[in-house]
Design an enzyme around this catalytic site. Structure first.
Site, mmCIF file in Angstrom:
data_model
loop_
_atom_site.group_PDB
_atom_site.id
_atom_site.type_symbol
_atom_site.label_atom_id
_atom_site.label_comp_id
_atom_site.label_asym_id
_atom_site.label_seq_id
_atom_site.Cartn_x
_atom_site.Cartn_y
_atom_site.Cartn_z
ATOM 1 N N GLY B 55 0.829 -1.207 0.000
ATOM 2 C CA GLY B 55 0.000 0.000 0.000
ATOM 3 C C GLY B 55 0.850 1.237 0.000
ATOM 4 N N GLU B 75 4.614 -2.660 -5.484
ATOM 5 C CA GLU B 75 5.272 -3.172 -4.289
ATOM 6 C C GLU B 75 5.480 -4.673 -4.299
ATOM 7 O OE1 GLU B 75 3.896 -1.839 -0.582
ATOM 8 O OE2 GLU B 75 4.736 0.138 -0.971
ATOM 9 N N ASP B 95 -4.031 7.131 16.178
ATOM 10 C CA ASP B 95 -2.632 6.772 16.469
ATOM 11 C C ASP B 95 -2.190 5.511 15.753
ATOM 12 O OD1 ASP B 95 -4.238 5.054 17.743
ATOM 13 O OD2 ASP B 95 -3.326 5.253 19.723
ATOM 14 N N GLU B 125 10.689 -7.016 -0.209
ATOM 15 C CA GLU B 125 10.508 -8.441 -0.349
ATOM 16 C C GLU B 125 9.015 -8.738 -0.275
ATOM 17 O OE1 GLU B 125 11.990 -12.367 2.172
ATOM 18 O OE2 GLU B 125 12.531 -10.340 2.791
#
Lengths: 263, 263
Positions: B55, B75, B95, B125
DNA sequence: TCAAGTTTGTGTTGACAGGACAAGAACCTC
DNA sequence: GAGGTTCTTGTCCTGTCAACACAAACTTGA
């Protein structure tokens, strides 16, 4: 990427694109045996004067749900806490707001019988509209709020099939017919009272009898037992609305071609 | 509000709080008869070295789905287009990222048999992990990604009950047992082959016969008919996983106390 | 007081769906 | 062929549900 502070995993929040995050709330209630939603009139451009979902910015240290509740209260003057609040989806088409990139997280809520649609607090006007009217495109809505409402309506309709959420539209104590009228309002359909009664009373822990009964003086007829919501969140075997994908027309009682033989 | 550019309807995008919007993708595939998800290893702090969902940022003029697809490809090095991509939900606890406020829109995707989990492209990876391993908390995951994965798994499991999405895990042409093994992998349960066969072949337009049959030389047994996905998106009457809320234990064949009378 | 009306709740019945299980069909290897 | 494996269909039985009838409990009006 054009962004040299970007780390190898593409995730450096210090260099984030300018995207605003807002919340919008589709609030359902049932008034006059009709499913209604709460809208506010926009006070500024764009879409000034059009009706819109209550909503606004998520503050920096505020959770998404908290923001949804705050905006609902601020913009509509509603003081009662919703009986249910659930995320619907996030809408982020790049041009959905002409001013800049705005990603909105939509929620939907259930409010038990809202006695009066109070005028908005924040100099804005708030009002209830029946869903059938909105579905008929009788109202011009701001931004993509028509689409959001459409998906929220579909969500609440399907959730009533397999959850016990319908009771959240009712006061804390209610009768089976009150509950049935919730289903009829949300689905905009007629339901067989007998089968419905059996279904909800035998569904495990959907309803809890309070022992009381209604005073029939009001409307005549047999007094109804009074129930409060049980602990169950889901209905074991769903209540199906509209047996529309009815496998066969299932004609009841095929015309007797021959005189019925005594059995 | 402490924000004097705020308009009466609380909606002036020129003065929006600093909130970053990202997307994350939970990608499912079936390898070795097991439901697997695609994760990448984080290359920087925080949570450096932990496994995470692929992401990253939503760009200013990029749709949310487009961002999800782009990040999935960038990715993980996956080149195949997902067979299904659907929004799961948005996670915005203040948070959840220690650096700043990050709201992430999570998606889930189905990839047909990914032959090899290709190593990541962006110096990261990438690898496949079986869902049962992730569910057993055998893997340390970054941020709240464990929670996101949990909800995605529940979503795909329930979607298989009432949609025809299972076929998207299969190659374009497949047999009924291949489809059954998808259900068995996703639900991690055994399904009666006979009843399953009848169910999916009689469900309207779930499957379309191509006319062909498998070459049984491979594994022995009767050749299976080959099907391709039909147009139906939903299954009229759902396939229920685990008849867990089984109303009665339904003891089959109560021990015959008396010799069976011929009828 | 009783009939008629209204609403609530239960009984009955027939169709249907689905799980357990058996068995047939079509192929393989030995 | 015998035996094994997989695919596919058949049977039986039970639970669920819609349709519909009807009983129960109350009110109103004659």
């Amino acid at each position: 990427m054009g962004c040299d502070t970007k780390a190898p995993d593409g995730y450096d929040p210090r260099a984030y694109p300018p995207v605003a995050v807002t919340v919008d709330v589709v609030t359902f209630t049932i008034v006059d045996n009709q499913l209604q939603i709460l809208l506010v009139r926009r006070g500024q451009r764009p879409d000034k004067g059009l009706w819109a979902l209550p909503g606004g910015f998520v503050r920096e240290d505020e959770g998404l749900e908290a923001a949804a509740l705050r905006e609902l209260h601020e913009e509509t003057g509603v003081v009662a806490e919703p009986r249910h609040l659930e995320q619907l989806g996030t809408y982020g088409t790049p041009d959905r707001d002409p001013r800049m990139r705005v990603v909105t997280v939509a929620y939907w809520a259930i409010l038990a019988n809202l006695p009066e649609p109070k005028g908005g607090g924040d100099a804005a006007e708030a009002s209830l509209f029946s869903v059938v009217m909105v579905e008929a495109d009788a109202l011009k809505l701001a931004f993509d709020h028509g689409n959001i409402i459409k998906e929220a309506v579909e969500r609440v309709r399907s959730k009533l099939e397999y959850t016990t959420l319908a009771a959240q539209f009712c006061p804390p104590e209610f009768t089976v017919s009150q509950l049935r009228r919730v289903y009829e309002a949300v689905w905009n359909a007629r339901i067989d009272p007998g089968n419905f009664h059996r279904k909800v009373t035998t569904s495990p822990d959907f309803l809890r009898s309070t022992g009381g009964s209604t005073d029939p003086r009001a409307r005549g007829g047999r007094p109804a037992k009074i129930y409060s919501p049980g602990e169950a969140e889901y209905i074991s075997s769903p209540i199906m609305r509209s047996p529309s994908p009815r496998p066969t027309p299932r004609r009841r009682r095929p015309p007797p071609e021959q005189p019925k033989p005594p059995r």
